[in-house]
Design a protein around this motif. Structure first.
Motif, PDB file in Angstrom:
ATOM      1  N   ASN A  60       0.933  -1.248   0.095  1.00  0.00           N
ATOM      2  CA  ASN A  60       0.018  -0.008   0.032  1.00  0.00           C
ATOM      3  C   ASN A  60       1.125   1.255   0.039  1.00  0.00           C
ATOM      4  N   VAL A  61       0.419   2.270  -0.686  1.00  0.00           N
ATOM      5  CA  VAL A  61       1.149   3.573  -0.634  1.00  0.00           C
ATOM      6  C   VAL A  61       1.405   4.077   0.537  1.00  0.00           C
ATOM      7  N   ASP A 220     -10.878   2.985  -7.574  1.00  0.00           N
ATOM      8  CA  ASP A 220     -11.332   2.244  -6.507  1.00  0.00           C
ATOM      9  C   ASP A 220     -10.425   1.956  -5.384  1.00  0.00           C
ATOM     10  N   GLY A 221     -10.199   0.740  -4.877  1.00  0.00           N
ATOM     11  CA  GLY A 221      -9.402   0.422  -3.852  1.00  0.00           C
ATOM     12  C   GLY A 221      -7.874   0.910  -4.131  1.00  0.00           C
ATOM     13  N   SER A 222      -7.439   0.936  -5.263  1.00  0.00           N
ATOM     14  CA  SER A 222      -6.147   1.494  -5.640  1.00  0.00           C
ATOM     15  C   SER A 222      -5.751   2.805  -5.480  1.00  0.00           C
ATOM     16  N   VAL A 239      -0.523  -2.014  -4.083  1.00  0.00           N
ATOM     17  CA  VAL A 239      -0.375  -1.489  -5.375  1.00  0.00           C
ATOM     18  C   VAL A 239       0.983  -1.828  -5.922  1.00  0.00           C
ATOM     19  N   TYR A 240       1.340  -1.869  -7.314  1.00  0.00           N
ATOM     20  CA  TYR A 240       2.572  -2.229  -7.875  1.00  0.00           C
ATOM     21  C   TYR A 240       3.268  -1.145  -8.430  1.00  0.00           C
ATOM     22  N   GLN A 241       2.781   0.012  -8.546  1.00  0.00           N
ATOM     23  CA  GLN A 241       3.672   0.999  -9.180  1.00  0.00           C
ATOM     24  C   GLN A 241       3.028   2.510  -8.626  1.00  0.00           C
ATOM     25  N   MET A 242       3.839   3.483  -8.356  1.00  0.00           N
ATOM     26  CA  MET A 242       3.113   4.686  -8.016  1.00  0.00           C
ATOM     27  C   MET A 242       3.959   5.750  -8.482  1.00  0.00           C
ATOM     28  N   LEU A 243       3.569   7.064  -8.219  1.00  0.00           N
ATOM     29  CA  LEU A 243       4.376   8.276  -8.810  1.00  0.00           C
ATOM     30  C   LEU A 243       4.840   9.034  -7.320  1.00  0.00           C
TER      31      LEU A 243
END
Length: 247
Positions: A60-61, A220-222, A239-243
């Motif tokens: 999670n972020v 949604d949940g992401s 999640v599997y990618q973020m900024l």
């Protein structure tokens, strides 16, 4: 019921609470929470494109100790959206399935910052190799779904062409938009809304009429955000990618 009123399962976190004190947190951004006339609440982080890094994650972020938002679509840990920096996908090698090199199955709206030209664009592309940039060693690109902010008549048609999931459902939403001043906004709505409602709220409340274009990201949940002022865990999923923010 507003999602913002709910508690989530991440230990010690509630939606909307400030972040715990991190050592040397990023500060080169401006945070705002706004409510549009349609009731959609937006949490926004405005920054420079030079202050953005794309990263692969697997949590999670809120557990990353990074400031930023979730990125593109994924399935079983594989990235289904373009996520490249300086012509390198965020995970594995160029062309590998799930690496961030491709918008899997579809040519989709991809937000591109061309650092050499100091220019933004949203390009419809199936892979990073198709993107038009001045210098392939100086750009980043994030795949999603086109918002077409300056095409009110055809934006929904274009989003459908790009196979936007659950556009008419009320779900949490995430987006990226930019303006004529070359700023970029990370945007999350923890209040469930349709794609049209989210887009309308952005046009009404972000950028003071200067917005040019943007993309929808995974929702949604992401839909997750972390900064000093707020923590939004979505539904607590990984999640599997973020900024992320650099500074």
């Amino acid at each position: 019921m507003l999602i913002a009123a709910l508690a989530f399962s991440l230990p010690g976190f509630r939606t909307g609470e400030p972040a715990p004190p991190f050592p040397d947190p990023p500060t080169a951004y401006t945070y705002r929470e706004v409510r549009a006339s349609n009731g959609v609440v937006l949490h926004t982080m405005k920054t420079s494109p030079r202050n953005v890094r794309l990263e692969a994650v697997s949590t999670n972020v809120l557990e990353t100790r990074r400031y930023g938002i979730n990125g593109g679509f994924f399935y079983n840990g594989d990235l289904l959206s373009i996520a490249v920096q300086n012509d390198r996908p965020v995970t594995r090698e160029r062309g590998a399935f799930g690496s961030g090199w491709t918008n899997v199955k579809y040519s989709r709206g991809t937000l591109v910052w061309d650092g050499a030209a100091r220019a933004w664009s949203v390009q419809q592309a199936a892979s990073a190799g198709e993107l038009a940039v001045s210098d392939r060693s100086e750009y980043w690109a994030q795949g999603g779904i086109s918002m077409s902010l300056r095409d009110e008549a055809r934006w929904a048609e274009q989003a459908a062409k790009e196979a936007m999931p659950f556009a008419a459902d009320r779900r949490m939403r995430t987006g990226l938009v930019y303006n004529t001043g070359l700023n970029v906004w990370f945007i999350v709505s923890p209040v469930p809304c349709t794609a049209a409602e989210f887009r309308s709220a952005i046009l009404e409340t972000v950028g003071s009429g200067t917005l040019v274009d943007g993309i929808f990201l995974d929702g949604d949940g992401s839909s997750q955000m972390q900064c000093t002022e707020v923590q939004l865990p979505g539904d607590s999923r990984s999640v599997y990618q973020m900024l992320t923010l650099i500074n």
